[in-house]
Design an enzyme around this catalytic site. Structure first.
Site, PDB file in Angstrom:
ATOM      1  N   PHE A   1      -4.531 -10.997  11.296  1.00  0.00           N
ATOM      2  CA  PHE A   1      -4.395 -11.306  12.714  1.00  0.00           C
ATOM      3  C   PHE A   1      -4.470 -10.057  13.595  1.00  0.00           C
ATOM      4  O   PHE A   1      -4.202 -10.126  14.792  1.00  0.00           O
ATOM      5  CB  PHE A   1      -3.091 -12.064  12.966  1.00  0.00           C
ATOM      6  CG  PHE A   1      -3.095 -13.452  12.386  1.00  0.00           C
ATOM      7  CD1 PHE A   1      -3.936 -14.433  12.898  1.00  0.00           C
ATOM      8  CD2 PHE A   1      -2.272 -13.774  11.321  1.00  0.00           C
ATOM      9  CE1 PHE A   1      -3.953 -15.705  12.360  1.00  0.00           C
ATOM     10  CE2 PHE A   1      -2.278 -15.050  10.776  1.00  0.00           C
ATOM     11  CZ  PHE A   1      -3.116 -16.020  11.293  1.00  0.00           C
ATOM     12  N   HIS A   2      -4.823  -8.931  13.001  1.00  0.00           N
ATOM     13  CA  HIS A   2      -5.040  -7.707  13.772  1.00  0.00           C
ATOM     14  C   HIS A   2      -6.411  -7.790  14.432  1.00  0.00           C
ATOM     15  O   HIS A   2      -7.400  -8.150  13.800  1.00  0.00           O
ATOM     16  CB  HIS A   2      -4.976  -6.509  12.825  1.00  0.00           C
ATOM     17  CG  HIS A   2      -4.860  -5.183  13.492  1.00  0.00           C
ATOM     18  ND1 HIS A   2      -5.872  -4.632  14.244  1.00  0.00           N
ATOM     19  CD2 HIS A   2      -3.850  -4.267  13.506  1.00  0.00           C
ATOM     20  CE1 HIS A   2      -5.490  -3.440  14.688  1.00  0.00           C
ATOM     21  NE2 HIS A   2      -4.266  -3.206  14.267  1.00  0.00           N
TER      22      HIS A   2
ATOM     23  N   GLU B   1      -3.227  -7.996   7.419  1.00  0.00           N
ATOM     24  CA  GLU B   1      -3.677  -7.654   8.774  1.00  0.00           C
ATOM     25  C   GLU B   1      -4.772  -8.591   9.288  1.00  0.00           C
ATOM     26  O   GLU B   1      -5.556  -8.226  10.148  1.00  0.00           O
ATOM     27  CB  GLU B   1      -4.166  -6.201   8.796  1.00  0.00           C
ATOM     28  CG  GLU B   1      -3.037  -5.217   8.554  1.00  0.00           C
ATOM     29  CD  GLU B   1      -3.493  -3.764   8.536  1.00  0.00           C
ATOM     30  OE1 GLU B   1      -2.922  -2.966   9.301  1.00  0.00           O
ATOM     31  OE2 GLU B   1      -4.411  -3.432   7.765  1.00  0.00           O
TER      32      GLU B   1
ATOM     33  N   ARG C   1       0.848  -1.180   0.000  1.00  0.00           N
ATOM     34  CA  ARG C   1       0.000   0.000   0.000  1.00  0.00           C
ATOM     35  C   ARG C   1       0.890   1.237   0.000  1.00  0.00           C
ATOM     36  O   ARG C   1       2.095   1.159   0.221  1.00  0.00           O
ATOM     37  CB  ARG C   1      -0.940   0.019   1.206  1.00  0.00           C
ATOM     38  CG  ARG C   1      -0.243   0.064   2.558  1.00  0.00           C
ATOM     39  CD  ARG C   1      -1.245   0.123   3.697  1.00  0.00           C
ATOM     40  NE  ARG C   1      -0.573   0.175   4.986  1.00  0.00           N
ATOM     41  CZ  ARG C   1      -1.196   0.287   6.157  1.00  0.00           C
ATOM     42  NH1 ARG C   1      -2.512   0.357   6.201  1.00  0.00           N
ATOM     43  NH2 ARG C   1      -0.518   0.324   7.286  1.00  0.00           N
TER      44      ARG C   1
ATOM     45  N   GLU D   1      -7.907   5.595  15.009  1.00  0.00           N
ATOM     46  CA  GLU D   1      -7.597   4.168  15.045  1.00  0.00           C
ATOM     47  C   GLU D   1      -6.887   3.810  16.335  1.00  0.00           C
ATOM     48  O   GLU D   1      -6.034   4.553  16.825  1.00  0.00           O
ATOM     49  CB  GLU D   1      -6.672   3.766  13.888  1.00  0.00           C
ATOM     50  CG  GLU D   1      -7.284   3.716  12.523  1.00  0.00           C
ATOM     51  CD  GLU D   1      -6.285   3.170  11.507  1.00  0.00           C
ATOM     52  OE1 GLU D   1      -5.358   2.422  11.916  1.00  0.00           O
ATOM     53  OE2 GLU D   1      -6.423   3.487  10.319  1.00  0.00           O
TER      54      GLU D   1
ATOM     55  N   ASN E   1      -4.961   8.140   3.992  1.00  0.00           N
ATOM     56  CA  ASN E   1      -4.840   7.373   5.234  1.00  0.00           C
ATOM     57  C   ASN E   1      -3.378   7.318   5.645  1.00  0.00           C
ATOM     58  O   ASN E   1      -2.526   6.862   4.877  1.00  0.00           O
ATOM     59  CB  ASN E   1      -5.350   5.936   5.037  1.00  0.00           C
ATOM     60  CG  ASN E   1      -5.366   5.148   6.333  1.00  0.00           C
ATOM     61  OD1 ASN E   1      -6.188   5.392   7.205  1.00  0.00           O
ATOM     62  ND2 ASN E   1      -4.446   4.209   6.474  1.00  0.00           N
ATOM     63  N   GLU E   2      -3.082   7.816   6.850  1.00  0.00           N
ATOM     64  CA  GLU E   2      -1.735   7.713   7.421  1.00  0.00           C
ATOM     65  C   GLU E   2      -0.639   8.128   6.429  1.00  0.00           C
ATOM     66  O   GLU E   2       0.245   7.351   6.067  1.00  0.00           O
ATOM     67  CB  GLU E   2      -1.470   6.294   7.924  1.00  0.00           C
ATOM     68  CG  GLU E   2      -2.359   5.892   9.078  1.00  0.00           C
ATOM     69  CD  GLU E   2      -2.051   4.509   9.622  1.00  0.00           C
ATOM     70  OE1 GLU E   2      -2.371   4.244  10.786  1.00  0.00           O
ATOM     71  OE2 GLU E   2      -1.487   3.676   8.864  1.00  0.00           O
TER      72      GLU E   2
ATOM     73  N   TRP F   1       1.647  -6.468  13.535  1.00  0.00           N
ATOM     74  CA  TRP F   1       2.862  -6.061  12.839  1.00  0.00           C
ATOM     75  C   TRP F   1       4.086  -5.925  13.751  1.00  0.00           C
ATOM     76  O   TRP F   1       5.145  -5.536  13.289  1.00  0.00           O
ATOM     77  CB  TRP F   1       2.622  -4.735  12.111  1.00  0.00           C
ATOM     78  CG  TRP F   1       1.736  -3.766  12.854  1.00  0.00           C
ATOM     79  CD1 TRP F   1       0.393  -3.591  12.678  1.00  0.00           C
ATOM     80  CD2 TRP F   1       2.126  -2.847  13.887  1.00  0.00           C
ATOM     81  NE1 TRP F   1      -0.093  -2.614  13.538  1.00  0.00           N
ATOM     82  CE2 TRP F   1       0.953  -2.144  14.284  1.00  0.00           C
ATOM     83  CE3 TRP F   1       3.340  -2.553  14.503  1.00  0.00           C
ATOM     84  CZ2 TRP F   1       0.972  -1.171  15.280  1.00  0.00           C
ATOM     85  CZ3 TRP F   1       3.349  -1.582  15.493  1.00  0.00           C
ATOM     86  CH2 TRP F   1       2.184  -0.903  15.872  1.00  0.00           C
TER      87      TRP F   1
END
Length: 665
Positions: free
Chosen positions: A362-363, A360, A117, A312, A155-156, A320
């Site tokens: 497992f986030h 992500e 990304r 967030e 985003n970010e 991560w």
């Protein structure tokens, strides 16, 4: 009378609660279930479309908004407001294959590939035009949709790519330099190009600071850092301009990443309608809550104390870190309340429903893989109900008597190569000073170097390596007018071009501080230098020490051993009606006398590990320990439990209370 309040961040009443929703990852029949569960959990705001570019625009002239139409109608039908993203953080494959020059290039010349990304060059006109076009299409279609409450740009910014070294970036850098310096003589003077025969005779001779045989010109590198922040900011501003034009009155934000070095958030925040932040404290760090408090105070300060939005956080573990420790029961609640205590008017998450696929998966999420039978879902519902009870807190502000000066210019300059020590980490230095304030329950603002210092009792400079003359003059006037200034080591060394202030460090602040630094004595790794006060040892300084001479100052502590034994370590200088303190060593625990002399009071006295903050009339008490703690001297109503409090209150492990004076209810 009730205190004055800021207007709400959005049209949604009370505190905001929700998170990123990525419905494109799920069959459409799941959406109705999600909307119903959001209502059950107390969610009132949902972020949509952050990574939807490829679905919204599957080809150069192909558009698919039908699914988003249906989604927004569904959410609105359930009484849910939408934070609608412009979807520009990840260009689709068709764009980068048609225009591979959009992909970013590293300093070593390697072009990064598609498959993650934020794979774009910030200076790319192809990327900027495509992003603005998409933002306009979305704004024109949804500007009047009743679900729309907030625009979420990109985003970010800078999360993965903060700089690009391609030829387009080089040309953009040269345009930026022309605007800054006008002519080459001014640039050569600012960059000190007489050193190492670096003089430029034409603008096209200038390149970005790519990998080179040895150290790169430090002023060139400093200007590059400024340019890179501005290049990304130009991307944001181009989209915001479209949103303001097409849908005036709908607030616009982009999510920050706490105390983030690559972007000058003072400048960025000035372009936002309100500040939003992504914060991920590490549950494995026993002092993560202290660093988090610092970051939240910065977010509150970036727009002069106005409430901000936590865009967030993770309900439990992230995906991560090398080891992703989950949040034990109660910690999610406590840390979420901490954000509200320090100015947030909303608590949002990444993400609503845990992903099945992707980087992500497992986030953690508000709705975990285990569904509504999981522990995480029970906490999601419980906290939603609690947050609703704190609705009256929305819009209130925090008042502080202490300011910490934070400069991105100085941060970038401090951490350059070829300094007396490569161990100087501004964020760590600031955090160590901030910790002393947190331990004392002292409210603090962060301020830029051009701030009005006059409203504070004490102004702290943990480090201000790059110090402009006008800033030094205002700090000196602050002291002369009765303020207390505490200045940390290796400050006031260079000007805005990273040129040394001559005449003895810290030259621009010598009058206020009454000292001259003769020589820097950085402390080797795993070593320390004892510091002695009039009543005995004050502690062991690490990282840094200095050969310090006093002019008008008086020593209040001295080095206790080594080559500097007996020489001043900490000084106090009466200047006008105020006092300038200088800490020539890294010993943040020595700040106590500064705060006492300035008359700084704690928000409330608490046992160790219990955090006390105030927003308007509301007193937040947060127990970060595993023991029961009793706080005395209290009176009011606990908004969380509804119980009256008189005299004192017991907080269980990881417990919290939010008190409102009973007389004002």
């Amino acid at each position: 009378m009730s205190p004055a309040r800021d207007r709400g961040l959005t049209r949604v009443e009370g505190l905001l609660y929700g998170g990123d929703y990525n419905p494109e990852q799920w069959p459409e029949e799941v959406w109705a279930e999600d909307a119903a569960l959001m209502k059950e959990a107390g969610v009132n705001l949902v972020t949509v479309g952050v990574f939807s570019w490829a679905k919204l625009q599957p080809g150069p002239d192909a558009w698919d908004f039908g699914w988003l139409d249906r989604l927004l109608d569904l959410l609105h039908g359930h009484g849910l407001a939408v934070d609608l993203a412009t979807a520009t953080a990840s260009p689709p494959a068709w764009l980068v294959r048609a225009h591979p020059e959009v992909l970013p290039v590293r300093a070593d010349g390697v072009r990064l590939e598609f498959g993650s990304r934020q794979h774009y060059c910030p200076s790319s006109p192809v990327y900027r035009d495509a992003a603005v076009r998409l933002a306009r299409k979305i704004a024109e279609r949804y500007r009047d949709h009743p679900a729309l409450a907030l625009w979420h740009v990109h985003n970010e910014y800078g999360d993965h790519v903060t700089e690009c070294f391609c030829e387009e970036s080089a040309a953009d850098f040269r345009r930026w330099l022309r605007a800054r310096y006008t002519d080459l003589d001014a640039l050569n003077a600012a960059w000190g190009t007489a050193f190492w025969s670096q003089r430029y005779g034409a603008w096209n001779e200038i390149e970005p600071p790519r990998d080179a045989p040895g150290p790169v010109n430090p002023t060139q590198t400093l200007d590059w850092r400024r340019f890179c922040s501005d290049a990304l900011l130009a991307c944001y501003q181009a989209e915001k301009d479209v949103l303001d034009e097409v849908s005036p009155g709908v607030p616009v934000t982009t999510n920050f990443m706490s105390m983030f070095k690559p972007l000058d958030y003072w400048e960025w925040a000035s372009r936002e309608d309100f500040v939003s932040d992504d914060a991920y404290p590490d549950p494995a760090d026993p002092e993560a809550h202290v660093t988090a408090a610092m970051n939240y105070d910065l977010m509150r300060s970036l727009k002069g104390g106005r409430p901000w939005l936590l865009m967030e956080q993770a309900p439990s573990a992230v995906s991560w870190r090398p080891v992703n420790v989950p949040k034990r029961p109660g910690l999610h609640r406590l840390w979420s309340l901490q954000t509200v205590a320090r100015g947030a008017d909303g608590v949002m998450y990444f993400q609503w429903r845990a992903s099945r696929a992707g980087a992500e998966k497992f986030h953690s999420a508000l709705l975990p893989h285990g569904g509504t039978s999981s522990r995480g879902w029970a906490e999601t519902v419980r906290f939603g109900a609690e947050l609703a009870r704190l609705g009256p807190v929305a819009g209130t502000r925090t008042e502080a008597d202490v300011a910490i000066v934070l400069s991105w210019d100085s941060w970038w300059a401090l951490e350059q190569e070829d300094h007396p020590s490569a161990r100087l980490d501004l964020k760590a230095i600031v955090a160590s000073w901030y910790r002393e304030l947190w331990l004392r329950n002292v409210a603090v603002d962060f301020v830029p170097p051009d701030a009005d210092f006059g409203r504070y009792k004490a102004v702290l400079l943990p480090n201000l390596y790059l110090l402009r003359t006008d800033t030094a003059e205002r700090l000196t006037r602050f002291v002369a007018g009765g303020g207390h200034l505490a200045c940390g080591f290796f400050s006031g060394i260079v000007d805005e071009h990273d040129h040394i202030h001559l005449g003895g460090y810290p030259a621009p602040l010598r009058d206020a501080l009454g000292v001259v630094v003769d020589e820097f004595w950085p402390v080797p790794d795993d070593a320390s230098v004892p510091v002695e006060g009039p009543d005995g040892p004050l502690g062991a300084a690490t990282l840094w020490s200095e050969w310090l001479d006093v002019t008008t100052a008086e020593p209040v502590a001295s080095y206790g051993a080594g080559p500097l034994a007996g020489r001043p370590a900490i000084t106090r200088n009466a200047h006008g009606a105020g006092v300038g303190w200088y800490l020539s060593c890294h010993l943040p625990s020595a700040l106590g006398p500064v705060l006492d002399a300035a008359g700084v009071e704690p928000v409330h006295a608490t046992p160790p590990g219990v955090e006390a903050t105030r927003r308007g009339p509301y007193l937040f008490l947060l127990n970060h320990t595993d023991a029961v703690s009793r706080v005395s001297g209290l009176s009011g109503i606990d908004l969380l439990s509804g119980a009256p409090v008189e005299g004192g209150l017991e907080l269980g492990p990881l417990g919290a209370a939010v008190l409102h004076p009973a007389s004002e209810r």
